[in-house]
Write a protein that holds these residues in place. Structure first.
Motif, mmCIF file in Angstrom:
data_model
loop_
_atom_site.group_PDB
_atom_site.id
_atom_site.type_symbol
_atom_site.label_atom_id
_atom_site.label_comp_id
_atom_site.label_asym_id
_atom_site.label_seq_id
_atom_site.Cartn_x
_atom_site.Cartn_y
_atom_site.Cartn_z
ATOM 1 N N HIS A 1 26.557 33.271 35.832
ATOM 2 C CA HIS A 1 26.124 32.522 37.025
ATOM 3 C C HIS A 1 25.757 31.071 36.737
ATOM 4 C CE1 HIS A 1 25.813 36.556 38.769
ATOM 5 N NE2 HIS A 1 25.972 35.930 39.918
ATOM 6 N N ILE A 2 25.993 30.627 35.507
ATOM 7 C CA ILE A 2 25.772 29.203 35.218
ATOM 8 C C ILE A 2 27.079 28.588 34.727
ATOM 9 C CG2 ILE A 2 23.316 29.475 34.675
ATOM 10 C CD1 ILE A 2 24.096 29.239 31.686
ATOM 11 N N ASP A 3 27.133 27.271 34.733
ATOM 12 C CA ASP A 3 28.313 26.592 34.196
ATOM 13 C C ASP A 3 28.406 26.841 32.699
ATOM 14 O OD1 ASP A 3 29.338 25.388 36.507
ATOM 15 O OD2 ASP A 3 27.797 23.838 36.414
ATOM 16 N N ARG B 1 30.175 27.682 37.681
ATOM 17 C CA ARG B 1 29.340 28.717 38.276
ATOM 18 C C ARG B 1 29.854 29.080 39.675
ATOM 19 N NH1 ARG B 1 25.253 27.128 41.832
ATOM 20 N NH2 ARG B 1 24.207 29.064 41.359
ATOM 21 N N PRO B 2 29.827 30.361 39.996
ATOM 22 C CA PRO B 2 30.322 30.794 41.304
ATOM 23 C C PRO B 2 29.225 30.726 42.366
ATOM 24 C CG PRO B 2 29.685 32.692 40.025
ATOM 25 C CD PRO B 2 29.364 31.492 39.178
ATOM 26 N N SER B 3 29.615 30.976 43.589
ATOM 27 C CA SER B 3 28.606 31.120 44.639
ATOM 28 C C SER B 3 27.894 32.457 44.459
ATOM 29 C CB SER B 3 29.265 31.127 46.019
ATOM 30 O OG SER B 3 29.764 29.870 46.311
ATOM 31 N N VAL B 4 26.653 32.479 44.818
ATOM 32 C CA VAL B 4 25.911 33.734 44.754
ATOM 33 C C VAL B 4 25.810 34.289 46.165
ATOM 34 C CG1 VAL B 4 23.675 34.767 44.273
ATOM 35 C CG2 VAL B 4 24.627 33.095 42.716
ATOM 36 N N GLU C 1 21.260 36.894 46.815
ATOM 37 C CA GLU C 1 20.164 36.424 45.970
ATOM 38 C C GLU C 1 19.279 37.573 45.506
ATOM 39 O OE1 GLU C 1 18.002 32.902 47.212
ATOM 40 O OE2 GLU C 1 19.684 32.363 48.493
ATOM 41 N N LEU D 1 20.793 39.049 42.393
ATOM 42 C CA LEU D 1 20.575 38.140 41.262
ATOM 43 C C LEU D 1 19.125 38.233 40.782
ATOM 44 C CD1 LEU D 1 21.878 35.851 39.535
ATOM 45 C CD2 LEU D 1 20.887 34.236 41.148
ATOM 46 N N GLY D 2 18.218 38.317 41.737
ATOM 47 C CA GLY D 2 16.799 38.425 41.399
ATOM 48 C C GLY D 2 16.502 39.680 40.601
ATOM 49 N N PHE E 1 17.465 39.047 37.084
ATOM 50 C CA PHE E 1 16.429 38.235 36.427
ATOM 51 C C PHE E 1 15.215 39.105 36.086
ATOM 52 C CE2 PHE E 1 18.578 34.306 37.696
ATOM 53 C CZ PHE E 1 18.269 33.487 36.610
ATOM 54 N N ASN F 1 16.231 30.686 41.359
ATOM 55 C CA ASN F 1 17.278 31.114 40.429
ATOM 56 C C ASN F 1 18.638 30.508 40.728
ATOM 57 O OD1 ASN F 1 15.510 32.856 39.113
ATOM 58 N ND2 ASN F 1 15.986 34.571 40.463
ATOM 59 N N PRO G 1 31.116 26.457 44.926
ATOM 60 C CA PRO G 1 32.405 26.024 45.490
ATOM 61 C C PRO G 1 32.267 25.450 46.901
ATOM 62 C CG PRO G 1 32.641 28.129 44.389
ATOM 63 C CD PRO G 1 31.179 27.801 44.374
#
Lengths: 250, 331
Positions: free
Chosen positions: A174-176, A182-185, A188, A191-192, A195, B141, B148
């Motif tokens: 999820h990061i460059d 990095r893609p769109s999330v 969230e 993703l959380g 983390f 986060n 994009p």
């Protein structure tokens, strides 16, 4: 003290952000107190045993390649922990690139170790069976190559490192990076959760790394640390601490 | 984001001494908010995108005002307004780069109250962040601009690390070019940080734009005599000539002897989170004539290694052209 941090996402919904870093201090203080208590107990109350001699015939315990694996893994874990907690404790360093590079090194070394352990090493010597659980409570039972504590530490570290790697790679995606943008999330909340799991496994890794280092420097265990550096233990150390019917070193 | 007609309720402190301000700032720590001109403050607070328990108004501290000559250059009080800076005879005569940069900030009304300290310490202008979204910079986060679909025309083309916002300061790059020193007071005493080190990128601290921590107060900016009366160039390109932030700005200070550039400091603004020194250009022009040929030969070095986002590739030729215009001098 909070356990989990929450935030509102772009739609205003409350989502998990990650583990609360208040727990970092809880883990640090708890680990310190437990290890200090153990050190005091061992110094003041535990039965003193004569230390086996390091002189005499030497027995190979670890191959060079396995020692190299161990120390690369140890180094990358320590770098990961340091770079991971640096921004949390307010150290201003450019940590992210070092963090993911160390993570990739750890991942590759773990894959290598797993393949080697499965096909070239005595994998069964690390298996933890019901009989092993009697060992800490019966002085007459000696272990094979690895003691109950060592097996327990190994498998605990295995679970934690796999968890850290699996969640870390997910976050890395999820990061460059040099290989992708990095893609769109889309979610969230998901993703959380990653983390959160990464944070929880990191806290566990910190605790077990502290325990591992502590036992590595304890006087009665120091010959194991030496064997991880030089590869050997003495025959006296072998006979005092291991059952040679269960482990027949070359 | 819901709109609000009034400011949120909070305490107001108006110290008249730096020590008192530091004491109050330490008392409230992260819940205190230092305010000078307030141009970056009131929007945050009124929109409820950020909040504070106490506003610590520094405007009553006389020692943080005025521009004075020192043994090695000048010292600018942190509360000096951008209008004062751009009109000051000493600055205009010796450091016209800074006067020009200050004169290009926002609008006359904002320059009349906005301070030099506020201009260098202001937060980034990414609209996702300003809207109050929980992006990386807000402690979350995610970066909503670097996706994009993200709208990132004004964002970074260098050194993005998760957050892709850029420094919005016009005077910051000028101060880096002039090798300014930032004087920071705190409970533990006074420290002096070079302007170059004053700004921090997201790779080091994603939630701050400067080294200022809780309880730190930027009290003055010192400019050494080294660059006094050097040849300067400042240009800011924005969508509007007034009241807008830079798409790219360029600040250059050059020591030129008989038409040859002996030494230079060339700094771009709005291309990354901190003012970006173009050291490859500086090295390439050393010992070369300040003319069109030199400008043409080195300009593309400026945007080398750029990593543009979806909508800001235009910043690369824009940056190169500003460098070219800075270096060709009067030729």
């Amino acid at each position: 003290m909070e356990i989990i941090r929450y935030r509102r996402d772009v739609w205003g919904q409350e989502v998990i952000l990650g583990v609360s870093w208040d727990l970092l201090w809880l883990v640090a203080v708890t680990a310190f107190l437990l290890l200090a208590a153990h050190a005091i107990f061992m110094a003041a109350l535990a039965k003193k045993k004569a230390m086996p001699s390091a002189e005499g015939k030497r027995v190979r315990r670890h191959e060079g390649i396995d020692r190299a694996f161990h120390w690369i893994m140890a180094g990358s874990v320590l770098v990961l922990i340091f770079t991971g907690i640096a921004p949390i404790i307010g150290l201003r360093i450019s940590w992210l690139n070092i963090h993911w590079i160390a993570g990739l090194i750890l991942s590759f070394v773990c894959i290598f170790h797993t393949i080697r352990a499965l096909f070239w090493q005595d994998f069964k010597s690390m298996l933890l069976g019901p009989a092993d659980f009697k060992e800490p409570f019966d002085d007459t039972i000696k272990p094979g190559k690895y003691s109950f504590e060592q097996k327990g530490m190994h498998w605990a570290m295995t679970v934690l490192v796999v968890a850290v790697i699996a969640t870390g790679i997910t976050l890395f995606l999820h990061i460059d990076s040099p290989w992708w943008d990095r893609p769109s999330v889309e979610n969230e909340a998901t993703l959380g959760i990653f983390f959160l799991l990464h944070g929880i496994s990191t806290l566990g890794l910190i605790a077990f790394t502290a325990i591992h280092i502590y036992f590595a420097v304890r006087p009665e265990k120091r010959f194991y640390t030496r064997s991880m550096v030089k590869g050997w233990i003495s025959e006296d150390e072998l006979n005092t601490n291991h059952d040679t019917d269960k482990w027949k070193p070359e | 984001m819901s709109s609000h007609d009034v400011m949120p309720e909070m305490s107001l402190y108006q110290p008249v001494r730096v020590e008192d301000a530091i004491g109050i700032a330490n008392q409230f720590a992260d819940r205190g908010w230092l305010v000078g001109g307030g141009q970056d403050t009131y929007g945050w607070l009124k929109d409820r995108a950020k909040s504070a328990d106490a506003l610590i108004d520094l405007k009553g501290i006389e020692s943080m005002r005025g521009i004075k000559e020192t043994a090695d250059g000048i010292e600018i009080g942190a509360l000096v307004t951008l209008t004062e800076l751009s009109n000051n005879p000493l600055i205009k005569e010796r450091y016209s780069l800074l006067a020009q940069a200050a004169g290009k900030v926002a609008s006359p009304q904002i320059r009349n109250v906005g301070t030099i300290a506020g201009n260098v310490s202001q937060d980034v202008r990414c609209w996702y962040y300003r809207r109050g979204l929980n992006c990386y910079r807000a402690g979350g986060n995610l970066c909503y601009a670097d996706t994009p679909e993200g709208m990132n025309r004004e964002h970074a083309i260098f050194n993005a690390s998760r957050c892709v916002a850029v420094t919005p300061s016009d005077t910051g790059p000028a101060l880096v070019a002039l090798e300014a020193q930032m004087v920071i007071d705190s409970a533990s005493g006074q420290r002096v940080v070079s302007a170059e080190d004053f700004f921090v990128g997201p790779n080091v601290d994603i939630t701050h734009t400067t080294v200022l921590g809780s309880g730190d107060i930027l009290t003055a900016v010192r400019i050494p005599a080294k660059w006094a009366n050097a040849q300067f160039y400042f240009e800011k390109v924005a969508d509007r000539n007034a009241w807008d932030f830079a798409l790219v700005s360029l600040s250059a200070a050059m020591r030129v002897n008989n038409g040859v550039i002996e030494e230079s400091r060339i700094v771009a603004g709005a291309v990354q989170a901190t003012p970006r020194r173009l050291t490859s250009v500086e090295q390439a022009v050393r010992g070369k004539a300040r003319d069109e040929a030199t400008a043409n030969s080195v300009a593309t070095l400026a945007s080398r290694d750029a990593n543009p986002l979806n909508y800001n590739h235009f910043k690369m030729p824009l940056m190169d052209n500003l460098v070219k215009r800075a270096l060709r001098g009067q030729a």
